[in-house]
Motif scaffolding. Sequence first.
Motif, PDB file in Angstrom:
ATOM      1  N   LEU A 177      18.387  23.336  52.589  1.00 44.21           N
ATOM      2  CA  LEU A 177      18.137  22.231  51.672  1.00 44.21           C
ATOM      3  C   LEU A 177      16.696  22.301  51.229  1.00 44.21           C
ATOM      4  O   LEU A 177      15.775  22.342  52.054  1.00 44.21           O
ATOM      5  CB  LEU A 177      18.416  20.903  52.382  1.00 44.21           C
ATOM      6  N   ALA A 178      16.459  22.333  49.930  1.00 40.36           N
ATOM      7  CA  ALA A 178      15.100  22.414  49.404  1.00 40.36           C
ATOM      8  C   ALA A 178      14.493  21.023  49.308  1.00 40.36           C
ATOM      9  O   ALA A 178      15.146  20.070  48.883  1.00 40.36           O
ATOM     10  CB  ALA A 178      15.101  23.081  48.035  1.00 40.36           C
ATOM     11  N   VAL A 179      13.223  20.917  49.720  1.00 37.41           N
ATOM     12  CA  VAL A 179      12.468  19.665  49.609  1.00 37.41           C
ATOM     13  C   VAL A 179      11.087  19.992  49.060  1.00 37.41           C
ATOM     14  O   VAL A 179      10.629  21.140  49.124  1.00 37.41           O
ATOM     15  CB  VAL A 179      12.343  18.949  50.971  1.00 37.41           C
ATOM     16  N   TYR A 180      10.426  18.962  48.536  1.00 41.63           N
ATOM     17  CA  TYR A 180       9.085  19.171  48.003  1.00 41.63           C
ATOM     18  C   TYR A 180       8.065  19.246  49.142  1.00 41.63           C
ATOM     19  O   TYR A 180       8.173  18.540  50.144  1.00 41.63           O
ATOM     20  CB  TYR A 180       8.709  18.043  47.047  1.00 41.63           C
ATOM     21  N   ALA A 185       5.968  17.980  43.771  1.00 45.23           N
ATOM     22  CA  ALA A 185       6.054  16.740  42.991  1.00 45.23           C
ATOM     23  C   ALA A 185       6.327  15.511  43.840  1.00 45.23           C
ATOM     24  O   ALA A 185       6.111  14.384  43.385  1.00 45.23           O
ATOM     25  CB  ALA A 185       7.155  16.879  41.931  1.00 45.23           C
ATOM     26  N   GLY A 186       6.794  15.703  45.062  1.00 42.52           N
ATOM     27  CA  GLY A 186       7.094  14.570  45.940  1.00 42.52           C
ATOM     28  C   GLY A 186       6.679  14.867  47.359  1.00 42.52           C
ATOM     29  O   GLY A 186       7.501  15.264  48.190  1.00 42.52           O
ATOM     30  N   PRO A 187       5.399  14.701  47.694  1.00 46.29           N
ATOM     31  CA  PRO A 187       4.916  15.062  49.036  1.00 46.29           C
ATOM     32  C   PRO A 187       5.641  14.297  50.148  1.00 46.29           C
ATOM     33  O   PRO A 187       6.107  13.168  49.950  1.00 46.29           O
ATOM     34  CB  PRO A 187       3.431  14.672  48.987  1.00 46.29           C
ATOM     35  N   GLU A 188       5.706  14.913  51.314  1.00 48.32           N
ATOM     36  CA  GLU A 188       6.283  14.278  52.478  1.00 48.32           C
ATOM     37  C   GLU A 188       5.482  13.030  52.859  1.00 48.32           C
ATOM     38  O   GLU A 188       4.319  12.886  52.479  1.00 48.32           O
ATOM     39  CB  GLU A 188       6.295  15.245  53.667  1.00 48.32           C
ATOM     40  N   GLN A 189       6.098  12.170  53.661  1.00 53.91           N
ATOM     41  CA  GLN A 189       5.441  10.942  54.105  1.00 53.91           C
ATOM     42  C   GLN A 189       5.756  10.688  55.580  1.00 53.91           C
ATOM     43  O   GLN A 189       6.854  10.992  56.056  1.00 53.91           O
ATOM     44  CB  GLN A 189       5.917   9.723  53.293  1.00 53.91           C
TER      45      GLN A 189
END
Length: 231
Positions: A177-180, A185-189
């Motif tokens: 699964l690809a994540v930013y 464009a959507g940094p982890e938190q």
Amino acid sequence: MKYARTVRMRLIPALLLAVACPAWAANVLVPVADTDVRSSDPTFNNGAGTLLNFGFQTLVRFDLTAFAGQTVTGPGTLRFFMACSSSFCGTPASESVNVFRVLVPWNESTTWNTFGPNPGSTAGEDYDPTVLASFSGTGTNFTPVNFPIPAAVIQGWINNPGTNNGFDLFGLVSGGLAVYSREGAGPEQLIFDAAPPPTGAPEPASLQLIGIAAGFLCLRGWNMRRRGLRD
């Protein structure tokens, strides 16, 4: 006048409560480092990449040194955002991802060959095999991927910064699964609540509230004496 006295007496405890129990907002942190390491490409470095893939081992770390002395008040949330496009997205309908605690230092130059004391990724040596949280499912672009993180994990890193090597995540389905990433464009938190340590002296705002409360008490006493009332 009786109504006014009642209102004042009800307001005073609320003001004093606000002084004694200040509110705090949730902390939302972005990582200071992230990458993924790949057994299929053991020298590949993705520290500057804008996407991470849970089909590999994703590493992410947050700086918690600013919270020294604070108490985490409940579970936190580790959040990623799905990265879906016409060319790359999480394809498995039953993608499952686990999150673990990393045991060894790493940085954004780390590869599969340089992760830990020996090449590769070994449970119990490079990461704690205890599963902290899991995710299963898919979504669309920017769909949040949330992992509940025990308060004890965050608190342990606050109390002992040298043990904060961050999280290790990897999927159990090939394809990933690809994540930013933090460069994307959507940094982890990392989201959590923490109570600051008690201070010896009240803050200026607290002193003002105490003054207001004291003024109400004095005014009530003056009115009672003026009217000859006794409680």
